[in-house]
Scaffold this motif. Structure first.
Motif, PDB file in Angstrom:
ATOM      1  N   MET A  56       0.846  -1.190   0.000  1.00 60.81           N
ATOM      2  CA  MET A  56       0.000   0.000   0.000  1.00 60.81           C
ATOM      3  C   MET A  56       0.884   1.242   0.000  1.00 60.81           C
ATOM      4  O   MET A  56       1.515   1.566   0.997  1.00 60.81           O
ATOM      5  N   ASN A  61       0.507   1.942  -6.602  1.00 63.98           N
ATOM      6  CA  ASN A  61       0.592   0.967  -5.524  1.00 63.98           C
ATOM      7  C   ASN A  61       1.643  -0.104  -5.803  1.00 63.98           C
ATOM      8  O   ASN A  61       2.228  -0.166  -6.884  1.00 63.98           O
ATOM      9  N   THR A  81       3.696  -6.574   3.272  1.00 63.97           N
ATOM     10  CA  THR A  81       2.275  -6.333   3.464  1.00 63.97           C
ATOM     11  C   THR A  81       1.898  -6.525   4.927  1.00 63.97           C
ATOM     12  O   THR A  81       2.459  -7.380   5.607  1.00 63.97           O
TER      13      THR A  81
END
Length: 235
Positions: A56, A61, A81
């Motif tokens: 993110m 992205n 992540t």
């Protein structure tokens, strides 16, 4: 000896500072960028040995950036992540990520994964003596990562090509899941990771193999995978 260069793309500044400081104490050279847009513009000129890429990011992205980088380079990519984020493991690996780590990140695990993908990349480059493989209507070109079946281009991701080349270069031999995983990731199989199964399914689909009764890339239950060398003469 030149230090390993790491490009860290992470918008959490406290986490980025911790990762940078830790890796630098281990002798790695770290460049930090905070947005996907910055990384899109600068990654190629930085020529990193490995990229740590947050999922993110502001602007472009992580998945979009991974796709872009993989179109131009085979530099190892580790996705980062957070637990609970909607990270599609299949999509990330199909887009060319070599591996991924779930936050919170443990220092030793991070360093081990970096060394693993670097070893795997070095091994791939060292084993680049054979340029092409031919089996009936199938042609694999290692330098360009091109695959043709019956003279038609078969679009494969970096990971799909790597797996197909591994199996084809050992055609007629059963290759264990453990050997495949070790070759693909540079680390030992943990018994849980399903990426090889997913890549095998994708290869069968793209290479017109019957998923219910495969005859080209077979699963030998309890042993591994078999690339059948004489199954490519007709579609």
């Amino acid at each position: 000896m030149t230090a390993t260069s790491v490009l860290l793309v992470e918008d959490d500044l406290s986490l980025a500072t911790w990762i940078r400081d830790f890796l630098q104490t281990k002798g790695l050279q770290v460049t930090h960028l905070a947005t996907g847009d910055q990384a899109m513009a600068e990654w190629a000129s930085l020529e990193p040995d490995v990229i740590l890429l947050d999922l993110m990011l502001p602007g472009v992205n992580g998945l979009e950036l991974c796709r872009h980088i993989r179109q131009h380079s085979e530099v190892p990519i580790l996705m980062l992540t957070a637990q609970g984020e909607e990270f599609d493991e299949v999509l990330g690996l199909e887009l060319g990520a070599n591996d991924y780590l779930i936050k919170p990140i443990r220092p030793r695990a991070l360093l081990a994964r970096i060394h693993a993908v670097l070893r795997q990349n070095t091994t791939s480059l060292a084993n680049n003596d054979v340029a092409q493989l031919h089996f009936g209507l199938l042609m694999l070109d290692r330098k360009s990562h091109r695959v043709q079946l019956n003279q038609y281009e078969v679009p494969l991701t970096s990971n799909e090509f790597q797996l197909l080349w591994l199996l084809a270069s050992r055609g007629g031999q059963v290759v264990s899941r453990e050997d495949v995983f070790q070759s693909m990731t540079g680390r030992e199989y943990d018994g849980l990771d399903r990426r090889v199964d997913m890549l095998i399914s994708s290869l069968r689909r793209k290479l017109q193999d019957d998923a219910a009764a495969p005859r080209r890339i077979k699963t030998i239950w309890g042993k591994g995978y078999l690339f059948v060398t004489d199954a490519w003469d007709a579609l």
